[in-house]
Design an enzyme around this catalytic site. Structure first.
Site, mmCIF file in Angstrom:
data_model
loop_
_atom_site.group_PDB
_atom_site.id
_atom_site.type_symbol
_atom_site.label_atom_id
_atom_site.label_comp_id
_atom_site.label_asym_id
_atom_site.label_seq_id
_atom_site.Cartn_x
_atom_site.Cartn_y
_atom_site.Cartn_z
ATOM 1 C CG ASP A 1 40.759 50.720 49.529
ATOM 2 O OD1 ASP A 1 40.694 50.119 50.588
ATOM 3 O OD2 ASP A 1 40.506 49.791 48.325
ATOM 4 C CE LYS B 1 39.661 34.221 47.616
ATOM 5 N NZ LYS B 1 40.122 35.435 48.439
ATOM 6 C CD GLU C 1 41.417 37.633 42.619
ATOM 7 O OE1 GLU C 1 40.399 38.712 42.529
ATOM 8 O OE2 GLU C 1 42.428 37.285 43.332
ATOM 9 C CG MET D 1 35.922 47.429 39.624
ATOM 10 S SD MET D 1 36.586 47.513 41.327
ATOM 11 C CE MET D 1 37.754 46.352 40.937
ATOM 12 C CD GLU E 1 36.617 39.480 42.965
ATOM 13 O OE1 GLU E 1 36.542 40.874 42.860
ATOM 14 O OE2 GLU E 1 37.787 39.551 42.931
ATOM 15 C CG HIS F 1 37.962 48.008 48.845
ATOM 16 N ND1 HIS F 1 39.141 47.266 48.323
ATOM 17 C CD2 HIS F 1 37.426 46.778 48.585
ATOM 18 C CE1 HIS F 1 39.100 46.116 48.139
ATOM 19 N NE2 HIS F 1 37.944 45.750 48.198
ATOM 20 C CG ASP G 1 43.203 35.283 47.799
ATOM 21 O OD1 ASP G 1 44.311 34.166 46.513
ATOM 22 O OD2 ASP G 1 42.346 35.916 48.348
ATOM 23 C CG ASP H 1 45.590 37.674 46.178
ATOM 24 O OD1 ASP H 1 44.745 37.470 45.000
ATOM 25 O OD2 ASP H 1 45.310 38.329 47.415
ATOM 26 C CG HIS I 1 38.689 34.617 43.475
ATOM 27 N ND1 HIS I 1 38.099 35.155 43.636
ATOM 28 C CD2 HIS I 1 39.830 34.414 44.419
ATOM 29 C CE1 HIS I 1 38.525 36.292 44.799
ATOM 30 N NE2 HIS I 1 39.499 35.979 45.025
ATOM 31 C CG ASP J 1 39.637 41.249 39.942
ATOM 32 O OD1 ASP J 1 39.580 41.895 39.863
ATOM 33 O OD2 ASP J 1 39.496 41.230 41.545
ATOM 34 C CG ASP K 1 42.025 41.439 43.352
ATOM 35 O OD1 ASP K 1 43.144 42.197 44.156
ATOM 36 O OD2 ASP K 1 41.127 41.141 43.915
HETATM 37 C C1 GCO Z 1 39.693 38.668 47.919
HETATM 38 C C2 GCO Z 1 39.346 39.224 46.573
HETATM 39 C C3 GCO Z 1 39.337 40.806 46.698
HETATM 40 C C4 GCO Z 1 38.090 41.129 45.834
HETATM 41 C C5 GCO Z 1 38.579 43.144 46.601
HETATM 42 C C6 GCO Z 1 37.162 43.994 44.906
HETATM 43 O O1 GCO Z 1 40.527 37.424 46.823
HETATM 44 O O2 GCO Z 1 40.156 39.201 48.795
HETATM 45 O O3 GCO Z 1 40.102 38.832 45.417
HETATM 46 O O4 GCO Z 1 40.718 42.158 46.233
HETATM 47 O O5 GCO Z 1 38.612 41.576 44.472
HETATM 48 O O6 GCO Z 1 37.535 43.431 47.756
HETATM 49 O O7 GCO Z 1 36.275 43.367 45.252
HETATM 50 MN MN MN Z 2 39.767 39.376 43.513
HETATM 51 MN MN MN Z 3 41.496 37.515 45.682
#
Ligand code: GCO
Ligand code: MN
Ligand code: MN
Length: 388
Positions: A59, A185, A219, A90, A183, A56, A257, A259, A222, A247, A289
């Site tokens: 970051d 979600k 993802e 990316m 993306e 990002h 979420d 991850d 998601h 992702d 991710d």
């Molecule tokens: C989340 C998302 C993020 C995005 C990232 C890239 O659930 O927080 O998955 O991790 O993928 O911001 O755009």
């Molecule tokens: Mn993501």
């Molecule tokens: Mn995510």
């Protein structure tokens, strides 16, 4: 002893800087591990066979920093990329952290915030182009509502499309070789997020001015949060030529979420997902991710990162073994997998219609057919469990 699994030259694994960089902060608690410097992250990732990294804007370059400071931070990153041989695969924008985005970025009710968001993306598109990132991801975590009275969804979607059209115009005008990936979600952080699933995103893309340069970045977590099959979403995106990025992580259905480390939860789902990616000719990066459990120290973060890669490679190997098993070929033939690849009636012509009307079907005999899917699926389970 654990089996050695080697990263192949065709494996383009990538990690977001925010993934191994995750410090374990959550809504209930503080950071639990120290900051890893970007240069250490890149070195660590290169050591475990990673191909690329994503970032990002914030970051990499301190939010609100002066131009000279941004330049210095960017140059340092470029040096680290060069030193480690990692690619920038990316780029994306942080349009969610700062309080200014609390009501959304492209879909905030405040037009000044909307303009600022678009400008923030434009600035980072310049950085993405400089770093050679081929894909730009749009994750609209704050684009949504808690109360439906706050926004007319049709207006919000119009503003979303307007922003993407404008930004695609910018990329074209500048001659950047960058594609967009949306993306989806369903929720978190907003109560309801616009473009909640792969299906919503695919339909929305078709309304965009430069739809050919916009695809999806699905993802695992998601779609799973929505109770949907990630496999089916990805397969449809591939069918529509829209899988521009992916992702990879893991998630239990019906939870926040999570991850989790790729392949640590949905073993059967991931076997089929990896088989799909491997057999479909998908050439994009395999982007993790995810982040380490909050219980982990820095060493645990690297166990997590190695685990993501190891699980992908393991599923790829299992998928190859499955596809090479003659019993699988036989079971698939019985099930009629290849028969579905044959057109049913072909394109419409009056002759074809007349021909079809003249046919008769022995429905009772057709209905008697068993498809042998129990046997076929059990072979998959046997392979996954290592008892085939
Ligand atoms: C989340 C998302 C993020 C995005 C990232 C890239 O659930 O927080 O998955 O991790 O993928 O911001 O755009
Ligand atoms: Mn993501
Ligand atoms: Mn995510």
């Amino acid at each position: 002893m654990s089996k050695d699994l080697h990263v192949r030259s065709t494996d383009k694994f990538s990690f977001g800087l925010w993934t191994v960089g995750n410090r374990g902060r959550d809504p209930f608690g503080e950071a639990v591990r120290p900051k890893i410097e970007v240069s250490d992250m890149l070195r660590g990732l290169a050591d475990i066979g990673v191909y690329g990294v994503s970032f990002h804007d914030d970051d990499l370059m301190t939010f609100g920093a002066s131009e000279p400071q941004r330049r210095a931070e960017l140059d340092a990153f470029k040096k680290d990329l060069e030193a480690t041989g990692l690619k920038c695969t990316m780029a994306t924008t942080n349009l969610f952290y700062h309080p200014v985005f609390k009501d959304g970025a492209f879909t905030s009710n405040d037009p000044q915030v909307r303009k600022y968001a678009i400008q923030k993306v434009m600035r980072n598109l310049d950085v993405a182009a400089e770093l050679g990132a081929p894909v730009y991801v749009f994750w609209g975590g704050r684009e949504g509502v808690e109360s439906p009275t706050a926004k007319d969804t049709r207006d919000a979607l119009s503003r979303y499309a307007e922003a993407l059209d404008f930004l695609a115009g910018y990329v074209k005008d500048k001659g950047y070789d960058i594609k967009f990936a949306l993306e989806p979600k369903p929720n978190e952080p907003r109560g309801d997020i616009y473009l909640p699933t792969v299906g919503h995103a695919l339909a929305f893309i078709e309304t965009l001015q430069h739809s050919e340069m916009v695809g999806v970045n699905p993802e695992v977590a998601h779609e799973t949060m929505s109770g949907l099959s990630f496999y089916q979403g990805v397969a449809q995106a591939i069918w529509q030529g829209k899988l521009f990025h992916i992702d990879l992580n893991d998630q239990r259905i019906g939870r926040f979420d999570q991850d989790f480390r790729f392949g640590s939860e949905g073993i059967k789902d991931h076997f089929f997902l990896v088989r799909l990616l491997e057999n479909s000719g998908y050439e994009g990066v395999k982007h993790f991710d995810a982040h380490a459990y909050r219980t982990e120290d820095v060493e645990g973060v690297w166990d997590f990162a190695r685990g993501c890669i190891r699980n992908y490679l393991a599923f790829a190997e299992k998928a190859r073994e499955f596809d090479a098993d003659p019993r699988v070929a036989e079971a698939m033939a019985y099930t009629g997998v290849a028969e579905l690849a044959v057109p049913t009636v072909g394109p419409y012509t009056p002759e074809a219609a007349a021909g079809l009307m003249a046919e008769t079907f022995d429905v009772d005999t057709l209905a008697k057919r068993g498809f042998g899917i129990e046997k076929l699926d059990q072979l998959a389970v046997d392979h996954i469990l290592g008892i085939a």
